[in-house]
Enzyme design. Structure first.
Site, PDB file in Angstrom:
ATOM      1  N   SER A 594       0.843  -1.189   0.000  1.00 47.68           N
ATOM      2  CA  SER A 594       0.000   0.000   0.000  1.00 47.68           C
ATOM      3  C   SER A 594       0.885   1.248   0.000  1.00 47.68           C
ATOM      4  CB  SER A 594      -0.967  -0.037   1.191  1.00 47.68           C
ATOM      5  OG  SER A 594      -1.980   0.917   1.043  1.00 47.68           O
ATOM      6  N   ASP A 671      -9.321  -4.487  -5.944  1.00 49.90           N
ATOM      7  CA  ASP A 671      -8.942  -3.587  -4.855  1.00 49.90           C
ATOM      8  C   ASP A 671      -9.796  -2.322  -4.946  1.00 49.90           C
ATOM      9  OD1 ASP A 671      -7.675  -1.909  -3.025  1.00 49.90           O
ATOM     10  OD2 ASP A 671      -5.673  -2.659  -3.506  1.00 49.90           O
ATOM     11  N   HIS A 703      -7.750  -5.267  -1.429  1.00 44.89           N
ATOM     12  CA  HIS A 703      -6.492  -4.661  -0.987  1.00 44.89           C
ATOM     13  C   HIS A 703      -5.686  -5.600  -0.083  1.00 44.89           C
ATOM     14  CE1 HIS A 703      -3.835  -1.269  -0.615  1.00 44.89           C
ATOM     15  NE2 HIS A 703      -3.956  -1.202   0.686  1.00 44.89           N
TER      16      HIS A 703
END
Length: 726
Positions: A594, A671, A703
């Site tokens: 991320s 995601d 995600h």
């Protein structure tokens, strides 16, 4: 002969002991739960403060129960709810008690929507009579009792409804709800994700009114994701479309309304100019409601009191910051409607007490440390309970203090990470303790002095199991980088030899206010690091500028330039590590997920002479692709700060990628948070620059990239890539 046999047996026993302590951790063990800690089921204190309840499933009897336990003894004293007493239900997944604990809302067929939101089938259950009533024939969201337990408000198809429990009469409060257009009583995607806020309606204390938010998403751009389905079952992909405001794009138009239950009339509350309304809360006055409002830059947060008789709002308190102001969940109203509030206005997050007109009474806590959790106010003893970093930013301690800031008490029993769950009357608290050396230990403590009443649960079984494996200590320290003492941990191979040179894998996240270095026990990634250490790697994590719990200025120095100072600290840390005799400066890699993927991508593109290797999982590759609330909080809008967005975007720097280095790019196609668009745009940039790299897309994974064998596959992929390229 006996001596030789005995000696042989001793040799065998010794060899077995060495072998038993020499087992290497495997990925299959990590992701099958071999090293899972014993947890404490989520407990909820009852109003008496002496008892708590736990939801539990009895497999032998096929019963779902909510059992009552004594805090003091830990023994089960009775059962509050039992599915065996409810012929209409074979089980229930969730429960929520009414304020007087006479009724419960039971949920079944609960289906996730986004990170925090769900929908399901719900029933009202009368605990005394054992009568059950279905709230609505369709799936609904966020059913909530009125304070007098006579009604339930809920949301269905983006509209608010009220059901009278005794008469079963339904009242539809709003009628204009439309998917991807108008939402009443719930938040949109971006509020849910970034403000951790789903239910956007609140009952008044007397149950005569409901305050709620209305979201008009008409002008918000729509994002869509293809869902590929399972082979042999889905011939055509389906598409999931939802409103997602990216940085600089239109947000939903959000308005505040007050609904009168008796007259069935709704009035809109007019506030001064604002962009977001991230928190709603009733005060101790049944006619006064509070709302927090912030501007689009989120550098000014206002607290309003709304008179529900007139629907007029009065500004009570304002927080301002040159960077941004965090929304607070710590707002607590006392009986005189004075309120407790947390703020960073002196440079560190502390607790403040204001009167009902917004005038400061006392700064309750102060010092060069931060309040990390506010647990509540003990009205009987006039004490505030909180968690903080008073013993160092990597630690967490539990404290109580008088409302005037005097007579502070340290309730922690050990240095490490302590967290607390208090009983309703603040007589007891369950303390969860762990450190780099100790897995979770749960104890019951007295809130007045922190004294341990009894041990509830430990993880001795896990500790004993780990003695069979190659476990290297996680070394906590600091490293001086760019004038700051940065927190660092390091894991070395168990057979570490300072005369040898080792490759290094650096992990970081680095997002604003985050923390990756703490005095806490191992998680799943730590077991992976132990496995890598057994293969001869040194693992390092450093929290650079922009991370949390070291004061406002340290955290907010990255404002308008996300990725600049954070990257410089990782680069300079790697250079300093490379100067150590036992580290091979030519074999330093970096990885992250991320925000960490954003960082590792920038590291390999901008500092290929320092890092020879990078893995980026679900990375943001341009903040132009990310949502408005998070991104603009730190960057303002792309229209205002184009260079801040582009100068630190990995896409901008792909031309500098050294083909001799290794780069692995990974993303889930579904995601909904960091869209796979980020990765696809970066891939295209790399292709057009004729840069060779490796990449993987996990179909229909969000995600977190999990489900079935997905995590095992992912970590096998990354492990193989590391061993082949670092």
């Amino acid at each position: 002969m006996f001596f030789r046999t005995f000696s042989f047996l001793l040799f065998l026993a010794f060899s077995f002991q060495i072998s038993a302590q020499n087992k290497q951790i495997s990925l299959e063990e990590i992701w099958s739960g071999t090293f899972r800690q014993e947890g404490l089921q989520a407990l909820q204190s009852l109003n008496d403060g002496q008892s708590y309840i736990i939801q539990d499933y009895d497999r032998e009897k096929s019963e779902m129960r909510v059992d009552i336990y004594s805090y003091k003894s830990g023994q089960r004293t009775s059962t509050l709810i039992n599915s065996a007493d409810i012929p209409e239900l074979k089980y229930f997944q969730t429960f929520k008690l009414s304020e007087d604990e006479s009724k419960a809302i039971l949920g079944v067929d609960i289906q996730p929507i986004f990170r925090r939101s769900t929908r399901g089938i719900y029933f009202v259950y009368d605990i005394k009579t054992k009568k059950i009533t279905r709230i609505d024939e369709e799936m609904i969201q966020e059913p909530t009792f009125s304070p007098n337990n006579e009604k339930v408000a809920y949301v269905k198809n983006n509209n608010i409804f009220i059901k009278d429990i005794s008469s079963t009469q339904k009242t539809q409060v709003t009628t204009d709800g439309v998917d991807n257009k108008i939402i009443n009583g719930l938040t949109d995607w971006v509020y849910e994700e970034e403000f951790a806020f789903v239910r956007a309606f609140e009952w008044s204390l007397d149950g005569n009114k409901i305050a709620f938010l209305r979201f008009d998403e008409t002008d918000v751009p729509e994002f869509s994701m293809d869902m590929y389905g399972r082979y042999g079952q889905d011939l055509y992909p389906s598409q999931d479309a939802f409103k997602y405001p990216k940085a600089g794009e239109n947000n939903a138009d959000v308005t505040l309304h007050i609904y009168d239950v008796d007259s069935q009339k709704t009035n809109q509350v007019n506030l001064e100019a604002y962009e977001y309304l991230p928190r709603l809360k009733w005060t101790k006055d049944e006619n006064v409601f509070s709302v927090q409002a912030t501007n689009r830059h989120q550098n000014e947060l206002k607290l309003y009191f709304v008179d529900t008789k007139t629907s007029k709002a009065k500004l009570i308190h304002t927080e301002k910051d040159n960077a941004y102001v965090d929304v607070t969940d710590d707002l607590t109203f006392l009986e005189d409607n004075s309120f407790i509030w947390t703020s960073e206005k002196d440079g560190w997050k502390h607790i403040y007490h204001y009167n009902k007109k917004g005038k400061l009474i006392d700064q309750v806590t102060n010092g060069k440390w931060e309040v990390t959790s506010y647990y509540g106010y003990d009205r009987q003893n006039k004490r505030i309970l909180y968690q903080s970093t008073e013993t160092g930013s990597v630690n967490r301690g539990i404290y109580s203090i008088k409302l005037n800031g005097e007579s502070k008490r340290d309730l922690s029993t050990k240095e490490g990470t302590n967290s607390a769950s208090f009983s309703a009357d603040f007589t007891y608290y369950v303390n969860t303790f762990n450190s780099v050396k100790t897995p979770n230990l749960y104890t019951l403590n007295l809130a007045k002095n922190g004294k341990v009443v009894r041990e509830i649960k430990n993880n001795d079984v896990l500790e004993n199991k780990l003695k069979e494996y190659q476990i290297s200590p996680k070394e906590l320290s600091t490293i001086k980088v760019n004038g700051n003492d940065l927190n660092m941990w390091m894991i070395k191979p168990l057979d570490f030899d300072a005369s040898k040179k080792y490759p290094v894998l650096m992990y970081q996240y680095s997002g604003p206010g985050s923390q990756s270095v703490s005095n806490s026990f191992m998680g799943s990634n730590d077991y992976w690091y132990q496995m890598l250490a057994s293969k001869g790697y040194i693992i390092v994590t450093v929290d650079g500028r922009g991370t949390g719990f070291k004061g406002r200025d340290f955290k907010k120095v990255t404002q308008k330039e996300l990725g600049k100072f954070e990257l410089q600290d990782q680069i300079d840390t790697a250079k300093l590590l490379g100067q150590r005799d036992y580290i091979d400066e030519n074999r330093i890699g970096i990885w992250g997920w991320s925000y960490g993927g954003f960082m590792s991508s920038n590291a390999i593109f901008q500092a290929g002479d320092v890092f020879s290797f990078a893995i980026a999982v679900a990375p943001v590759t341009s903040w132009r692709f990310y949502d408005s609330i998070y991104t603009e909080r730190y960057m303002t809008t792309p229209q205002e700060n184009a260079s801040g967005y582009d100068d630190n975007s990995p896409i901008t720097h792909v031309k500098n990628f050294n083909d001799d280095n290794s780069y692995l790019l990974i993303h889930g196609s579904a995601d909904d948070n960091v869209h796979v668009q980020n990765t696809m745009q970066l891939i295209e940039a790399l292709v057009q620059e004729n840069k060779q790299f490796d990449w993987r897309i996990y179909p229909d994974k969000n995600h977190g990239i999990y489900g079935g064998n997905t995590r095992l596959h992912l970590y096998n992929l990354m492990t193989d890539f590391i061993t082949e390229n670092l």
